[in-house]
Design an enzyme around this catalytic site. Structure first.
Site, PDB file in Angstrom:
ATOM      1  N   THR A 188       0.850  -1.191   0.000  1.00 43.73           N
ATOM      2  CA  THR A 188       0.000   0.000   0.000  1.00 43.73           C
ATOM      3  C   THR A 188       0.885   1.241   0.000  1.00 43.73           C
ATOM      4  OG1 THR A 188      -1.871   1.109   1.090  1.00 43.73           O
ATOM      5  CG2 THR A 188      -0.159   0.265   2.526  1.00 43.73           C
TER       6      THR A 188
ATOM      7  N   HIS B   8      -2.355   6.578   5.861  1.00 43.18           N
ATOM      8  CA  HIS B   8      -3.125   6.282   7.080  1.00 43.18           C
ATOM      9  C   HIS B   8      -2.972   4.816   7.462  1.00 43.18           C
ATOM     10  CE1 HIS B   8      -5.109  10.179   6.892  1.00 43.18           C
ATOM     11  NE2 HIS B   8      -5.353   9.945   5.619  1.00 43.18           N
TER      12      HIS B   8
ATOM     13  N   ASP C 142      -7.521  -5.414   2.141  1.00 42.63           N
ATOM     14  CA  ASP C 142      -8.679  -4.767   1.534  1.00 42.63           C
ATOM     15  C   ASP C 142      -9.750  -4.675   2.610  1.00 42.63           C
ATOM     16  OD1 ASP C 142      -9.682  -3.486  -0.776  1.00 42.63           O
ATOM     17  OD2 ASP C 142     -11.065  -5.130  -1.096  1.00 42.63           O
TER      18      ASP C 142
ATOM     19  N   GLY D   2     -11.175   7.849   5.872  1.00 42.89           N
ATOM     20  CA  GLY D   2     -12.277   7.112   5.260  1.00 42.89           C
ATOM     21  C   GLY D   2     -13.605   7.385   5.958  1.00 42.89           C
TER      22      GLY D   2
ATOM     23  N   ASP E 120     -14.396   6.758   9.003  1.00 48.39           N
ATOM     24  CA  ASP E 120     -14.262   6.815  10.470  1.00 48.39           C
ATOM     25  C   ASP E 120     -15.248   7.774  11.151  1.00 48.39           C
ATOM     26  OD1 ASP E 120     -12.378   4.846  10.758  1.00 48.39           O
ATOM     27  OD2 ASP E 120     -10.667   6.195  10.951  1.00 48.39           O
TER      28      ASP E 120
ATOM     29  N   HIS F  39     -11.128  -3.424  12.924  1.00 46.91           N
ATOM     30  CA  HIS F  39     -10.993  -4.474  11.906  1.00 46.91           C
ATOM     31  C   HIS F  39      -9.530  -4.676  11.507  1.00 46.91           C
ATOM     32  CE1 HIS F  39     -11.597  -0.406  10.633  1.00 46.91           C
ATOM     33  NE2 HIS F  39     -11.198  -0.645   9.417  1.00 46.91           N
TER      34      HIS F  39
END
Ligand code: IMP
Length: 192
Positions: free
Chosen positions: A8, A12, A69, A150, A152, A177
């Protein structure tokens, strides 16, 4: 310290992972290995996309690595945005647009339960493995807080009075998660 590539360039995600992993591994990003490609994520499952990213890095750059993902599954929307969470408001849209669309699609919804799911795919020593992390919660009626990224600000984890975006990074990582999936990955790596 052992090095491992996280497929990635999302700053973040990198900062969350590095906090969770601590001094156990050095996490290299795609930029660190000279990969600036837009890696395809065209599968219709989180597992499929995570594996697609990890295999791309292994095939094109030769590194063992892991990729993640994540999807936000909302019960009242039959599991949407799910695997399409990043592109919910259409290609080229940002998190603010995704959240606006989510809140507008849930305007009249009272049952607001949802969950974040992360799948991490690991390619190591010729083997492929996946690790899953889930956090249950609900979608707020308006954004709350400015930290995180995102979705959040609109996600309140079960048992907490505040959204992910109101938590410190360590608080979020301890229940999230990605935190859960990453700790499973770490347990595996450290037990080899
Ligand atoms: P991806 O895993 O980068 O494909 O993320 C899918 C979508 O979920 C993107 O819109 C991200 O911004 C969002 N997302 C991923 N992880 C998180 C998180 O920990 N909190 C909130 N949104 C997230």
């Amino acid at each position: 310290m052992q090095e491992i590539v996280f497929a990635t360039n999302n700053k973040h995600k990198l900062s969350e992972l590095r906090r969770i992993v601590g001094d156990k591994f050095t996490i290299l990003s795609l930029a660190d290995i000279g990969c600036h490609d837009d890696i395809p994520e065209t599968a219709d499952t989180l597992e499929g996309n995570a594996l697609m990213k990890a295999r791309y890095v292994k095939q094109h750059f030769g590194y063992d690595c892991f990729a993640d993902d994540t999807g936000l599954m909302v019960d009242a929307l039959d599991g949407a945005p799910g695997v399409y969470s990043a592109r919910y408001a259409g290609p080229g849209h940002d998190s603010a647009a995704n959240m606006r669309l989510l809140l507008s699609n849930m305007q009249d919804v009272t049952l607001r339960t949802a969950r974040f799911v992360t799948v991490i795919a690991l390619i190591l020593d010729g083997k492929e493995l996946t690790f899953r992390g889930v956090v249950e919660g609900e979608i707020l009626t308006q954004p709350q807080g400015t930290d995180g990224f995102g979705y959040d600000p609109v996600f309140r984890p079960q048992g907490f009075p505040i959204s992910f975006a109101c938590m410190t990074p360590d608080e979020k990582n301890s229940i999230s998660h990605r935190g859960r999936a990453t700790r499973s990955l770490m347990d595996y790596l450290l037990s080899r």
